[in-house]
Design a protein around this motif. Structure first.
Motif, PDB file in Angstrom:
ATOM      1  N   GLY A  62      -8.886 -12.767  10.140  1.00 27.37           N
ATOM      2  CA  GLY A  62      -8.384 -14.133  10.161  1.00 27.37           C
ATOM      3  C   GLY A  62      -6.891 -14.278   9.944  1.00 27.37           C
ATOM      4  N   ARG A  63      -6.200 -13.199   9.628  1.00 29.09           N
ATOM      5  CA  ARG A  63      -4.760 -13.253   9.380  1.00 29.09           C
ATOM      6  C   ARG A  63      -3.993 -13.045  10.683  1.00 29.09           C
ATOM      7  N   ASP A  64      -3.065 -13.929  10.954  1.00 34.37           N
ATOM      8  CA  ASP A  64      -2.284 -13.906  12.190  1.00 34.37           C
ATOM      9  C   ASP A  64      -1.225 -12.812  12.103  1.00 34.37           C
ATOM     10  N   PHE A  65      -1.433 -11.723  12.863  1.00 31.39           N
ATOM     11  CA  PHE A  65      -0.528 -10.584  12.799  1.00 31.39           C
ATOM     12  C   PHE A  65       0.746 -10.799  13.602  1.00 31.39           C
ATOM     13  N   ILE A  66       0.678 -11.578  14.645  1.00 29.81           N
ATOM     14  CA  ILE A  66       1.843 -11.768  15.513  1.00 29.81           C
ATOM     15  C   ILE A  66       2.767 -12.858  14.988  1.00 29.81           C
ATOM     16  N   ASN A  67       2.188 -13.980  14.577  1.00 32.55           N
ATOM     17  CA  ASN A  67       3.001 -15.123  14.168  1.00 32.55           C
ATOM     18  C   ASN A  67       2.978 -15.385  12.672  1.00 32.55           C
ATOM     19  N   GLY A  68       2.247 -14.536  11.918  1.00 35.51           N
ATOM     20  CA  GLY A  68       2.232 -14.705  10.472  1.00 35.51           C
ATOM     21  C   GLY A  68       3.572 -14.360   9.860  1.00 35.51           C
ATOM     22  N   ASP A  69       3.766 -14.747   8.596  1.00 32.83           N
ATOM     23  CA  ASP A  69       5.050 -14.453   7.961  1.00 32.83           C
ATOM     24  C   ASP A  69       5.176 -12.957   7.669  1.00 32.83           C
ATOM     25  N   ARG A  70       6.354 -12.570   7.247  1.00 32.64           N
ATOM     26  CA  ARG A  70       6.659 -11.152   7.062  1.00 32.64           C
ATOM     27  C   ARG A  70       5.748 -10.507   6.031  1.00 32.64           C
ATOM     28  N   THR A  71       5.406 -11.241   4.995  1.00 34.65           N
ATOM     29  CA  THR A  71       4.538 -10.701   3.944  1.00 34.65           C
ATOM     30  C   THR A  71       3.168 -10.331   4.499  1.00 34.65           C
ATOM     31  N   ILE A  72       2.603 -11.197   5.321  1.00 37.79           N
ATOM     32  CA  ILE A  72       1.291 -10.939   5.928  1.00 37.79           C
ATOM     33  C   ILE A  72       1.352  -9.741   6.849  1.00 37.79           C
ATOM     34  N   ARG A  73       2.379  -9.686   7.693  1.00 35.46           N
ATOM     35  CA  ARG A  73       2.502  -8.570   8.635  1.00 35.46           C
ATOM     36  C   ARG A  73       2.666  -7.241   7.899  1.00 35.46           C
ATOM     37  N   THR A  74       3.463  -7.237   6.836  1.00 37.93           N
ATOM     38  CA  THR A  74       3.666  -6.015   6.056  1.00 37.93           C
ATOM     39  C   THR A  74       2.360  -5.578   5.392  1.00 37.93           C
ATOM     40  N   GLN A  75       1.635  -6.530   4.858  1.00 38.64           N
ATOM     41  CA  GLN A  75       0.358  -6.222   4.213  1.00 38.64           C
ATOM     42  C   GLN A  75      -0.616  -5.601   5.203  1.00 38.64           C
ATOM     43  N   ILE A  76      -0.700  -6.165   6.405  1.00 43.58           N
ATOM     44  CA  ILE A  76      -1.611  -5.640   7.428  1.00 43.58           C
ATOM     45  C   ILE A  76      -1.203  -4.231   7.836  1.00 43.58           C
ATOM     46  N   ARG A  77       0.091  -4.000   8.012  1.00 43.04           N
ATOM     47  CA  ARG A  77       0.558  -2.675   8.416  1.00 43.04           C
ATOM     48  C   ARG A  77       0.167  -1.614   7.388  1.00 43.04           C
ATOM     49  N   ARG A  78       0.160  -1.978   6.114  1.00 43.39           N
ATOM     50  CA  ARG A  78      -0.225  -1.033   5.073  1.00 43.39           C
ATOM     51  C   ARG A  78      -1.723  -0.727   5.104  1.00 43.39           C
ATOM     52  N   GLU A  79      -2.480  -1.562   5.785  1.00 42.15           N
ATOM     53  CA  GLU A  79      -3.935  -1.386   5.864  1.00 42.15           C
ATOM     54  C   GLU A  79      -4.363  -0.658   7.135  1.00 42.15           C
ATOM     55  N   ILE A  80      -3.384  -0.227   7.937  1.00 41.04           N
ATOM     56  CA  ILE A  80      -3.646   0.416   9.222  1.00 41.04           C
ATOM     57  C   ILE A  80      -3.460   1.925   9.124  1.00 41.04           C
ATOM     58  N   GLY A  81      -4.409   2.667   9.693  1.00 39.16           N
ATOM     59  CA  GLY A  81      -4.250   4.098   9.894  1.00 39.16           C
ATOM     60  C   GLY A  81      -4.308   4.383  11.379  1.00 39.16           C
ATOM     61  N   MET A  82      -3.552   5.390  11.834  1.00 36.69           N
ATOM     62  CA  MET A  82      -3.528   5.657  13.279  1.00 36.69           C
ATOM     63  C   MET A  82      -3.475   7.146  13.572  1.00 36.69           C
ATOM     64  N   LEU A  83      -4.320   7.561  14.508  1.00 33.18           N
ATOM     65  CA  LEU A  83      -4.293   8.924  15.030  1.00 33.18           C
ATOM     66  C   LEU A  83      -3.733   8.866  16.437  1.00 33.18           C
ATOM     67  N   PHE A  84      -2.544   9.411  16.611  1.00 36.40           N
ATOM     68  CA  PHE A  84      -1.874   9.359  17.898  1.00 36.40           C
ATOM     69  C   PHE A  84      -2.405  10.448  18.824  1.00 36.40           C
ATOM     70  N   GLN A  85      -2.240  10.225  20.126  1.00 35.25           N
ATOM     71  CA  GLN A  85      -2.610  11.243  21.106  1.00 35.25           C
ATOM     72  C   GLN A  85      -1.773  12.493  20.844  1.00 35.25           C
ATOM     73  N   GLY A  86      -2.440  13.653  20.819  1.00 31.49           N
ATOM     74  CA  GLY A  86      -1.732  14.888  20.531  1.00 31.49           C
ATOM     75  C   GLY A  86      -1.505  15.125  19.054  1.00 31.49           C
ATOM     76  N   SER A  87      -2.070  14.243  18.210  1.00 31.71           N
ATOM     77  CA  SER A  87      -2.015  14.337  16.742  1.00 31.71           C
ATOM     78  C   SER A  87      -0.658  13.945  16.165  1.00 31.71           C
ATOM     79  N   ALA A  88       0.442  14.250  16.884  1.00 35.30           N
ATOM     80  CA  ALA A  88       1.803  13.856  16.460  1.00 35.30           C
ATOM     81  C   ALA A  88       2.133  14.352  15.063  1.00 35.30           C
ATOM     82  N   LEU A  89       1.769  15.589  14.765  1.00 30.70           N
ATOM     83  CA  LEU A  89       2.138  16.176  13.479  1.00 30.70           C
ATOM     84  C   LEU A  89       3.602  16.613  13.514  1.00 30.70           C
ATOM     85  N   PHE A  90       4.212  16.650  12.331  1.00 26.94           N
ATOM     86  CA  PHE A  90       5.590  17.139  12.224  1.00 26.94           C
ATOM     87  C   PHE A  90       5.558  18.666  12.216  1.00 26.94           C
ATOM     88  N   ASP A  91       6.180  19.267  13.213  1.00 29.72           N
ATOM     89  CA  ASP A  91       6.155  20.731  13.334  1.00 29.72           C
ATOM     90  C   ASP A  91       6.791  21.427  12.143  1.00 29.72           C
TER      91      ASP A  91
END
Length: 253
Positions: A62-91
């Motif tokens: 229910g939280r607006d990620f695109i038009n929400g305020d900066r606090t909401i967007r930052t909070q959502i980003r902290r709740e996201i995990g992502m596995l990139f194609q190719g794993s994207a590990l630091f060599d």
């Protein structure tokens, strides 16, 4: 739950996403499928905020990620995990340092607590005693597991996975699919996977969205996809040699 509403995106006058809507439920492994150039990865990047859509909405519980305020967007980003194609590990970083990286960047957790969390996540993905190895010293399948460990180290509510089986042999690919599904269910995560692998669809596709030329032409679950009457989806299935394989299995009893 993540809900997207009428997402549109154009690049250099070319429409890439033509009003995509959908719902991705908690504790479900949802898949976005389609051929190359259909808009799958662009849609994923819009959902996680790497690309801003021209119009439409993205809502996290229910939280607006695109038009929400900066606090909401930052909070959502902290709740996201992502596995990139190719794993994207630091060599240049060890396995341990790769998994710990989000904790170093986003938390003030003491070093011993970080290490405990890293070890817990590595154990959860079936990797122990590899902390000091470099990415170049482990297999492709192990690199994917390290990528998953890094993606869940912050205990995310939302997990995004881009082509997890790219470059893997079929047996390892199934193992990675099963691991993603297990983690999704175990931690009640909202998981979205971008893939073109029909084995993944049938193995873990609790909700499936099919894109074709930037449009959503079909949605449903893995049990109903083989019964589709959508010509473009049928063509996609045949291109993956999936229906042929299913018919061969049926003929063989």
């Amino acid at each position: 739950m993540i809900e997207i509403k009428n997402i549109k995106k154009t690049f250099n006058g070319k429409e890439v996403l033509a009003g995509i809507s959908g719902r991705f439920e908690d504790s479900n492994t949802s898949l976005i499928i389609g051929g190359s150039g259909t808009g799958k990865s662009v849609l994923l990047k819009c959902i996680v905020g790497l690309i801003k859509p021209d119009s439409g909405g993205v809502y996290y519980d229910g939280r607006d990620f695109i038009n929400g305020d900066r606090t909401i967007r930052t909070q959502i980003r902290r709740e996201i995990g992502m596995l990139f194609q190719g794993s994207a590990l630091f060599d240049s970083k060890t396995v341990e340092e790769n998994v710990m990286f989000p904790l170093d960047m986003l938390t003030d957790m003491p070093k011993n607590e970080k290490l405990d969390r890293v070890n817990f996540c590595l154990k959860r993905v079936g990797l122990e005693n590899v902390n000091k190895r470099m990415p170049s010293e482990i297999s492709g399948g192990m690199m994917k597991r390290v990528g998953i460990a890094r993606a869940i180290v912050m205990n995310p509510k939302y997990l995004f996975v881009d082509e997890p089986n790219s470059g893997l042999d079929p047996l390892t690919a199934v193992t990675i699919d099963e691991l993603i599904a297990e983690i999704t269910d175990e931690y009640k995560i909202t998981t979205i996977v971008v893939t073109h692998d029909m084995n993944s669809v049938m193995g873990i596709g609790e909700y499936v969205m099919f894109l074709y030329k930037g449009r959503k032409l079909w949605e449903g679950d893995s049990q109903n996809i083989v019964e589709t009457n959508v010509p473009e989806l049928k063509e996609f299935l045949f291109a993956n040699k999936f229906i042929k394989h299913m018919k061969e299995n049926e003929a063989n009893g």
